[in-house]
Scaffold this motif. Structure first.
Motif, PDB file in Angstrom:
ATOM      1  N   MET A 219       0.773  -1.513   0.076  1.00 19.06           N
ATOM      2  CA  MET A 219      -0.007   0.352   0.273  1.00 19.06           C
ATOM      3  C   MET A 219       0.731   1.559   0.396  1.00 19.06           C
ATOM      4  O   MET A 219       0.062   2.148  -0.494  1.00 19.06           O
ATOM      5  CB  MET A 219      -1.037  -0.003   1.079  1.00 19.06           C
ATOM      6  CG  MET A 219      -0.579  -0.131   2.816  1.00 19.06           C
ATOM      7  SD  MET A 219      -1.675  -0.358   3.794  1.00 19.06           S
ATOM      8  CE  MET A 219      -1.171   0.831   4.767  1.00 19.06           C
ATOM      9  N   HIS A 220       2.136   0.948   0.747  1.00 16.76           N
ATOM     10  CA  HIS A 220       2.847   1.729   0.636  1.00 16.76           C
ATOM     11  C   HIS A 220       4.175   2.118  -1.005  1.00 16.76           C
ATOM     12  O   HIS A 220       4.095   1.419  -1.937  1.00 16.76           O
ATOM     13  CB  HIS A 220       3.814   2.314   1.471  1.00 16.76           C
ATOM     14  CG  HIS A 220       3.767   2.316   3.071  1.00 16.76           C
ATOM     15  ND1 HIS A 220       3.175   3.564   3.243  1.00 16.76           N
ATOM     16  CD2 HIS A 220       3.447   1.460   3.803  1.00 16.76           C
ATOM     17  CE1 HIS A 220       2.747   3.089   4.595  1.00 16.76           C
ATOM     18  NE2 HIS A 220       2.362   1.826   4.924  1.00 16.76           N
ATOM     19  N   GLU A 221       4.114   3.798  -1.962  1.00 13.58           N
ATOM     20  CA  GLU A 221       4.665   3.095  -3.866  1.00 13.58           C
ATOM     21  C   GLU A 221       4.980   2.859  -3.172  1.00 13.58           C
ATOM     22  O   GLU A 221       6.489   2.451  -4.301  1.00 13.58           O
ATOM     23  CB  GLU A 221       3.661   4.630  -4.117  1.00 13.58           C
ATOM     24  CG  GLU A 221       5.130   5.494  -3.426  1.00 13.58           C
ATOM     25  CD  GLU A 221       3.874   6.784  -2.431  1.00 13.58           C
ATOM     26  OE1 GLU A 221       4.653   7.216  -2.139  1.00 13.58           O
ATOM     27  OE2 GLU A 221       2.894   6.221  -1.748  1.00 13.58           O
ATOM     28  N   PHE A 222       6.150   3.273  -1.899  1.00 17.64           N
ATOM     29  CA  PHE A 222       7.793   2.816  -2.078  1.00 17.64           C
ATOM     30  C   PHE A 222       8.446   1.034  -1.640  1.00 17.64           C
ATOM     31  O   PHE A 222       9.143   1.117  -1.407  1.00 17.64           O
ATOM     32  CB  PHE A 222       8.562   3.948  -1.155  1.00 17.64           C
ATOM     33  CG  PHE A 222       8.090   3.781  -0.024  1.00 17.64           C
ATOM     34  CD1 PHE A 222       9.013   3.038   1.079  1.00 17.64           C
ATOM     35  CD2 PHE A 222       7.188   4.414   0.132  1.00 17.64           C
ATOM     36  CE1 PHE A 222       8.017   3.637   2.571  1.00 17.64           C
ATOM     37  CE2 PHE A 222       6.735   4.830   1.957  1.00 17.64           C
ATOM     38  CZ  PHE A 222       7.575   3.748   3.062  1.00 17.64           C
ATOM     39  N   LYS A 223       7.457   0.485  -0.922  1.00 19.07           N
ATOM     40  CA  LYS A 223       7.775  -0.452  -0.492  1.00 19.07           C
ATOM     41  C   LYS A 223       6.797  -1.616  -1.131  1.00 19.07           C
ATOM     42  O   LYS A 223       6.390  -2.089  -2.016  1.00 19.07           O
ATOM     43  CB  LYS A 223       6.619  -0.387   1.172  1.00 19.07           C
ATOM     44  CG  LYS A 223       7.338  -1.587   1.680  1.00 19.07           C
ATOM     45  CD  LYS A 223       6.911  -2.030   2.769  1.00 19.07           C
ATOM     46  CE  LYS A 223       6.994  -2.670   4.356  1.00 19.07           C
ATOM     47  NZ  LYS A 223       5.723  -2.323   5.549  1.00 19.07           N
ATOM     48  N   THR A 224       7.679  -2.732  -1.153  1.00 21.34           N
ATOM     49  CA  THR A 224       7.152  -3.956  -1.986  1.00 21.34           C
ATOM     50  C   THR A 224       7.576  -5.475  -0.944  1.00 21.34           C
ATOM     51  O   THR A 224       8.394  -5.089   0.078  1.00 21.34           O
ATOM     52  CB  THR A 224       8.472  -3.841  -3.264  1.00 21.34           C
ATOM     53  OG1 THR A 224       9.741  -4.281  -3.128  1.00 21.34           O
ATOM     54  CG2 THR A 224       8.421  -2.975  -3.823  1.00 21.34           C
ATOM     55  N   GLU A 225       7.125  -6.090  -1.500  1.00 21.27           N
ATOM     56  CA  GLU A 225       6.453  -7.517  -0.767  1.00 21.27           C
ATOM     57  C   GLU A 225       7.799  -8.715  -1.368  1.00 21.27           C
ATOM     58  O   GLU A 225       7.205  -8.171  -2.358  1.00 21.27           O
ATOM     59  CB  GLU A 225       6.042  -8.351  -0.381  1.00 21.27           C
ATOM     60  CG  GLU A 225       5.524  -7.572   0.746  1.00 21.27           C
ATOM     61  CD  GLU A 225       3.465  -7.245   1.261  1.00 21.27           C
ATOM     62  OE1 GLU A 225       2.682  -7.379   2.384  1.00 21.27           O
ATOM     63  OE2 GLU A 225       3.316  -8.572   0.738  1.00 21.27           O
ATOM     64  N   PRO A 226       8.508  -9.358  -1.200  1.00 21.02           N
ATOM     65  CA  PRO A 226       9.317 -10.758  -2.146  1.00 21.02           C
ATOM     66  C   PRO A 226       8.159 -11.439  -2.020  1.00 21.02           C
ATOM     67  O   PRO A 226       8.092 -11.605  -0.828  1.00 21.02           O
ATOM     68  CB  PRO A 226      10.254 -11.140  -1.660  1.00 21.02           C
ATOM     69  CG  PRO A 226      10.148 -10.635  -0.296  1.00 21.02           C
ATOM     70  CD  PRO A 226       9.408  -8.984  -0.280  1.00 21.02           C
ATOM     71  N   ARG A 227       8.016 -12.317  -3.256  1.00 19.07           N
ATOM     72  CA  ARG A 227       7.090 -13.398  -3.242  1.00 19.07           C
ATOM     73  C   ARG A 227       7.331 -14.092  -4.383  1.00 19.07           C
ATOM     74  O   ARG A 227       7.784 -13.864  -5.462  1.00 19.07           O
ATOM     75  CB  ARG A 227       5.088 -12.830  -3.705  1.00 19.07           C
ATOM     76  CG  ARG A 227       4.475 -12.370  -3.326  1.00 19.07           C
ATOM     77  CD  ARG A 227       4.262 -12.496  -1.859  1.00 19.07           C
ATOM     78  NE  ARG A 227       2.986 -12.160  -1.151  1.00 19.07           N
ATOM     79  CZ  ARG A 227       3.361 -11.853  -0.184  1.00 19.07           C
ATOM     80  NH1 ARG A 227       4.395 -12.743   0.390  1.00 19.07           N
ATOM     81  NH2 ARG A 227       2.811 -11.688   0.613  1.00 19.07           N
ATOM     82  N   PHE A 228       8.068 -14.974  -3.830  1.00 16.54           N
ATOM     83  CA  PHE A 228       8.222 -16.032  -4.289  1.00 16.54           C
ATOM     84  C   PHE A 228       7.744 -17.481  -4.978  1.00 16.54           C
ATOM     85  O   PHE A 228       7.373 -17.786  -5.038  1.00 16.54           O
ATOM     86  CB  PHE A 228       9.415 -16.843  -4.166  1.00 16.54           C
ATOM     87  CG  PHE A 228      10.329 -16.182  -3.110  1.00 16.54           C
ATOM     88  CD1 PHE A 228      11.788 -15.704  -4.175  1.00 16.54           C
ATOM     89  CD2 PHE A 228      10.828 -15.905  -2.003  1.00 16.54           C
ATOM     90  CE1 PHE A 228      13.218 -14.512  -3.036  1.00 16.54           C
ATOM     91  CE2 PHE A 228      11.452 -14.623  -1.169  1.00 16.54           C
ATOM     92  CZ  PHE A 228      12.277 -14.379  -1.966  1.00 16.54           C
TER      93      PHE A 228
END
Length: 98
Positions: free
Chosen positions: A61-70
């Motif tokens: 939801m934060h434009e600068f942040k990501t979550e790794p999805r493998f």
């Protein structure tokens, strides 16, 4: 990664695997200031571009942040990289690779 660890019923936890992947350079930690305005420094992990064959960095939801999805089909190879790193660290603790 939590779901993949559960899917394969692994003894290792996602945090340990993530730390090993950071130590190998597959992932990196990104620092940012808390969005609450507290001034607290926080971190998130992302897959580095050279290893995006193993998954994607999904936007949050934060434009600068990501979550790794493998990817589930690539997870065994990814786990092998993490286990090799953990074995290297064990060897260093035992004094085999000083």
């Amino acid at each position: 990664m939590k779901d993949l660890c559960a899917h394969y019923d692994l003894s290792l936890n996602p945090s340990s695997i993530g730390k090993a992947l950071v130590n190998t350079g597959v992932m990196r930690e990104i620092s940012y200031l808390s969005t609450t305005g507290s001034g607290e420094e926080k971190q998130f992990k992302e897959i580095v571009p050279d290893y995006l064959e193993f998954g994607v960095n999904r936007k949050t939801m934060h434009e600068f942040k990501t979550e790794p999805r493998f990817y589930i089909d690539k997870f065994p190879q990814l786990l092998e990289i993490a286990v090799k790193q953990i074995q290297l660290e064990l060897d260093q603790v035992k004094g085999l690779n000083t």
